[in-house]
Design a protein around this motif. Structure first.
Motif, PDB file in Angstrom:
ATOM      1  N   ARG A   1       0.817  -1.217   0.000  1.00 30.26           N
ATOM      2  CA  ARG A   1       0.000   0.000   0.000  1.00 30.26           C
ATOM      3  C   ARG A   1       0.854   1.272   0.000  1.00 30.26           C
ATOM      4  O   ARG A   1       0.576   2.192  -0.776  1.00 30.26           O
TER       5      ARG A   1
ATOM      6  N   ASP B   1       1.930   2.097  -3.473  1.00 23.81           N
ATOM      7  CA  ASP B   1       0.883   2.711  -4.292  1.00 23.81           C
ATOM      8  C   ASP B   1       0.775   4.206  -4.003  1.00 23.81           C
ATOM      9  O   ASP B   1       0.521   5.004  -4.897  1.00 23.81           O
TER      10      ASP B   1
ATOM     11  N   ALA C   1       3.588   6.009  -5.678  1.00 24.47           N
ATOM     12  CA  ALA C   1       3.422   6.134  -7.134  1.00 24.47           C
ATOM     13  C   ALA C   1       2.762   7.464  -7.485  1.00 24.47           C
ATOM     14  O   ALA C   1       2.904   7.961  -8.594  1.00 24.47           O
TER      15      ALA C   1
ATOM     16  N   GLY D   1      -2.122  -4.376 -17.481  1.00 23.22           N
ATOM     17  CA  GLY D   1      -2.547  -3.030 -17.846  1.00 23.22           C
ATOM     18  C   GLY D   1      -2.612  -2.077 -16.670  1.00 23.22           C
ATOM     19  O   GLY D   1      -3.331  -1.086 -16.705  1.00 23.22           O
ATOM     20  N   THR D   2      -1.875  -2.368 -15.606  1.00 22.23           N
ATOM     21  CA  THR D   2      -1.897  -1.471 -14.458  1.00 22.23           C
ATOM     22  C   THR D   2      -0.562  -1.525 -13.725  1.00 22.23           C
ATOM     23  O   THR D   2       0.150  -2.526 -13.810  1.00 22.23           O
ATOM     24  N   SER D   3      -0.234  -0.441 -13.033  1.00 22.64           N
ATOM     25  CA  SER D   3       0.973  -0.450 -12.213  1.00 22.64           C
ATOM     26  C   SER D   3       0.622  -0.475 -10.729  1.00 22.64           C
ATOM     27  O   SER D   3       1.464  -0.206  -9.892  1.00 22.64           O
ATOM     28  N   SER D   4      -0.648  -0.777 -10.406  1.00 24.92           N
ATOM     29  CA  SER D   4      -1.058  -0.867  -9.005  1.00 24.92           C
ATOM     30  C   SER D   4      -0.314  -2.003  -8.311  1.00 24.92           C
ATOM     31  O   SER D   4      -0.297  -3.137  -8.788  1.00 24.92           O
TER      32      SER D   4
ATOM     33  N   PRO E   1       2.927  13.007 -10.165  1.00 26.34           N
ATOM     34  CA  PRO E   1       3.243  12.102 -11.263  1.00 26.34           C
ATOM     35  C   PRO E   1       2.028  11.238 -11.589  1.00 26.34           C
ATOM     36  O   PRO E   1       1.169  11.031 -10.730  1.00 26.34           O
TER      37      PRO E   1
ATOM     38  N   PRO F   1       0.975   7.624 -12.580  1.00 23.53           N
ATOM     39  CA  PRO F   1       1.372   6.238 -12.818  1.00 23.53           C
ATOM     40  C   PRO F   1       0.488   5.588 -13.889  1.00 23.53           C
ATOM     41  O   PRO F   1      -0.684   5.942 -14.029  1.00 23.53           O
ATOM     42  N   ALA F   2       1.067   4.652 -14.629  1.00 22.04           N
ATOM     43  CA  ALA F   2       0.359   4.021 -15.745  1.00 22.04           C
ATOM     44  C   ALA F   2      -0.757   3.111 -15.248  1.00 22.04           C
ATOM     45  O   ALA F   2      -0.607   2.414 -14.254  1.00 22.04           O
ATOM     46  N   GLY F   3      -1.875   3.143 -15.966  1.00 30.76           N
ATOM     47  CA  GLY F   3      -2.940   2.177 -15.727  1.00 30.76           C
ATOM     48  C   GLY F   3      -3.680   2.345 -14.416  1.00 30.76           C
ATOM     49  O   GLY F   3      -4.321   1.424 -13.945  1.00 30.76           O
ATOM     50  N   ILE F   4      -3.586   3.532 -13.795  1.00 29.59           N
ATOM     51  CA  ILE F   4      -4.319   3.776 -12.556  1.00 29.59           C
ATOM     52  C   ILE F   4      -5.522   4.657 -12.892  1.00 29.59           C
ATOM     53  O   ILE F   4      -5.364   5.709 -13.512  1.00 29.59           O
TER      54      ILE F   4
ATOM     55  N   GLU G   1      -9.251   4.545  -8.514  1.00 26.99           N
ATOM     56  CA  GLU G   1      -8.154   3.897  -7.781  1.00 26.99           C
ATOM     57  C   GLU G   1      -7.281   4.928  -7.077  1.00 26.99           C
ATOM     58  O   GLU G   1      -6.847   4.723  -5.938  1.00 26.99           O
TER      59      GLU G   1
ATOM     60  N   ILE H   1      -6.538   5.275  -3.100  1.00 27.91           N
ATOM     61  CA  ILE H   1      -5.229   5.399  -2.448  1.00 27.91           C
ATOM     62  C   ILE H   1      -5.273   6.554  -1.443  1.00 27.91           C
ATOM     63  O   ILE H   1      -4.748   6.455  -0.337  1.00 27.91           O
TER      64      ILE H   1
END
Lengths: 327, 278
Positions: free
Chosen positions: A210, A213, A216, A270-273, B98, B100-103, B107, B111
């Motif tokens: 977590r 995330d 990110a 398809g995600t960077s989670s 920033p 992030p890709a695909g978020i 979502e 967070i």
């Protein structure tokens, strides 16, 4: 959401298939039905039992654990440093472990049992030096400092390894297998030495999912949410160092896996989670190494090809194919 | 002034910062800044480039550690507050995060909500409601399923506000939320902050554009050379004399019919001329 579940299911299926194949295939082929029965304590004949219990099961478990550990180490570092090039090589762990192992192979060939410990020790030492330098002076704990200190340590330990090999060329051949990276059929011995480090790294990794995330979304957002960005980076570095050093102690230098697997699962999902990338990298790394090890020792049996280069040759086309499709 | 559900001693200001000092890399940036926030007000921090506006809001938010001075959130010394406690006291919205890709937007806001969770615990029904509320208040529920990487600058800024709102802290702090936005998006963000404050939120916003600050803020705080040099109602503080002294410009803030403008003598002054207006 459905796509992620699908990817996780596919990876799990791939891992199971690879694990069964790894135990069924080899110099002696054991029917899959027997393998399953033996795993549950029955079936098979004496020889089959012995092969699975003392050779193939430990090797398969090692492949799965090392693959998972390297996948997770790469995912943690790429997330924590916000850098797609980050891998256990970049924080010095792999080159440090390599140096430790070569030191034993070349200078103390009589005490080869010390190899895993030396790899572990020097891998962690290199990472510790990287973080000490990155955490001192101005701008401490920044991504740039960690990466640059890591590259410096990578160069230093690689130079040390090369120097050793150059000074004792007659002993270099025995070091090749470790440098290339590969698993051995040496039973549970290695795992008995390094499991606490793998476990500790895995536990820290779970608590970091977590926070990574949050990171990110940037250091500022992470701090707004009550996290400490530098502490997250340090934690990720420690966990990755533990996982990668323990992996190197078992299976030599397989840094490529830690670099590529997280990218592959991000592209596939398809995600960077990180709630997806960390577990998927564990499954993907385990599946890839188990499959590659099985192929490497069966394709041209009884010759065992080193799994490191073999995996790179298999993995790069897949990686490039996914890269072409990714945005 | 709107009532805000606010724990702690009723008499204490939401924020009271005194004598905050910070040096970055040996260079003093803040040299004794003071700042107060009362519940339900929108305060704009203004000042010239390099005055320490961003450093001040980062310091009182706990993103930087002050070298000296005290920062009290509802009477609690910030130094003694743990991360999750601080996350419940204030949300900080950076200039540009920033992507992030695909978020997806949802979502990202999830967070943000995680600030209220204990480590390794799951979202509750309450949290899911909080996420919906934040999406809706920031006006981003329309594109909640889209990926962050597909959003325009104005949309992304709203999402950043939504992430902050998901923390459900009584104070929202934003560092130049409109600095990279076009006129329409700037109006949208200004209106959003006004609405949020109308609903009981307290907001502290670094604003570069003085006409915008005067239009949206209940109070402006002028920061110059690392100190807070003036505070009060925009038109009373941002006088021609103040604009000349702090910004070195011959300018006048004008308000008429709910519209604000800065009338500037762009090329009008000789160097070294005293520009103190009448």
């Amino acid at each position: 959401m459905a796509r992620r579940t699908l990817v996780l299911a596919a990876l799990l299926a791939g891992l199971l298939a690879a694990a069964i194949a790894s135990m069924a295939l080899g110099a002696v082929k054991i029917p899959i039905g027997h393998v399953v029965e033996i795993l549950f304590g029955g079936g098979g004949n004496r020889t089959e039992h012995q092969i699975v219990d003392t050779l193939r099961l430990p090797r398969t478990v090692e492949a799965m654990l090392v693959g998972a550990a390297l996948g997770v180490a790469g995912a943690l570092l790429q997330g924590a440093l916000g850098n797609p090039l980050a891998s256990p090589d970049v924080i010095g762990v792999t080159p440090g472990a390599g140096f430790g192992a070569i030191l034993i192979i070349i200078l103390l060939p009589g005490s080869i049992a010390l190899l895993p410990l030396a790899a572990l020790f020097f891998g962690l030492l290199a990472a510790t030096l990287v973080f000490l330098f990155a955490w001192s002076g101005r701008n401490r704990g920044s991504t740039g400092k960690v990466v640059l200190a890591g590259i410096a340590m990578l160069s230093l330990f690689t130079a040390g390894t090369t120097s050793l090999l150059a000074a004792f060329p007659e002993r270099a051949p025995s070091a090749i297998f470790f440098i290339a990276g590969g698993l051995t059929s040496s039973g549970w011995e290695n795992l008995e030495t390094v499991w606490p480090y793998l476990l500790a790294g895995a536990l820290v990794a779970v608590t970091l999912v977590r926070p990574l995330d949050r990171l990110a979304l940037g250091d500022d957002v992470a701090a707004s949410l009550g996290s400490r960005p530098r502490l997250i980076r340090l934690g990720a570095g420690v966990a990755a160092a533990l996982l990668a050093a323990a992996s190197a102690a078992i299976a030599g230098l397989l840094g490529f896996l830690g670099l590529v697997v997280p990218h592959v699962v991000r592209m596939a999902g398809g995600t960077s989670s990180h709630t997806f990338v960390v577990p998927a990298s564990a499954l993907g790394g385990a599946a890839l190494l188990t499959a590659a090890d099985t192929l490497a020792r069966t394709l041209r049996a009884p010759i065992e090809m080193p799994v490191g280069p073999f995996m790179v040759i298999l993995g790069v086309p897949l990686f490039l194919w996914l890269l072409r499709k990714a945005v | 002034m709107a009532a805000a559900a606010q724990p702690g001693p009723a008499a204490a200001a939401l924020l009271r910062a005194r004598g905050v000092e910070i040096a970055l890399g040996g260079t003093p940036i803040l040299r004794g800044a003071d700042l107060d926030l009362e519940a339900g007000e929108l305060v704009a921090i203004v000042g010239p480039n390099g005055a320490g506006k961003s450093t001040l809001v980062r310091a009182i938010s706990g993103l930087l550690h002050p070298d000296a001075g005290s920062v009290l959130w509802s009477g609690r010394e910030m130094r003694e507050m743990r991360g999750r406690e601080l996350a419940r006291a204030r949300a900080f919205v950076p200039q540009r995060m920033p992507v992030p890709a695909g978020i997806s937007v949802r979502e990202a806001v999830t967070i943000g909500r995680s600030a209220r969770l204990r480590p390794l615990t799951r979202l509750t029904g309450d949290d899911h409601e909080g996420i919906e509320r934040a999406l809706q208040r920031a006006g981003v529920e329309r594109f909640a399923e889209r990926a962050l990487s597909t959003l325009s600058g104005g949309e992304l800024q709203r999402v950043q506000v939504a992430i902050g709102l998901a923390q459900e802290a009584p104070v929202l702090i934003a560092d130049e939320p409109t600095s990279q936005l076009d006129l329409g998006a700037t109006v949208g963000i200004a209106t959003l902050f006004r609405e949020l404050v109308g609903d009981g939120l307290t907001a502290l916003v670094v604003v570069h554009d003085l006409a915008l600050a005067a239009a949206v803020a209940d109070r402006v705080v002028v920061v110059a050379e690392g100190r807070t040099v003036a505070a009060g109602r925009p038109l009373e503080v941002l006088t021609p004399a103040r604009l000349a002294e702090t910004w070195g410009a011959d300018a006048r803030l004008v308000e008429r019919d709910g519209r604000t403008a800065l009338h500037v003598a762009w090329l009008g002054q000789e160097p070294n001329t005293d520009v103190r207006a009448p």
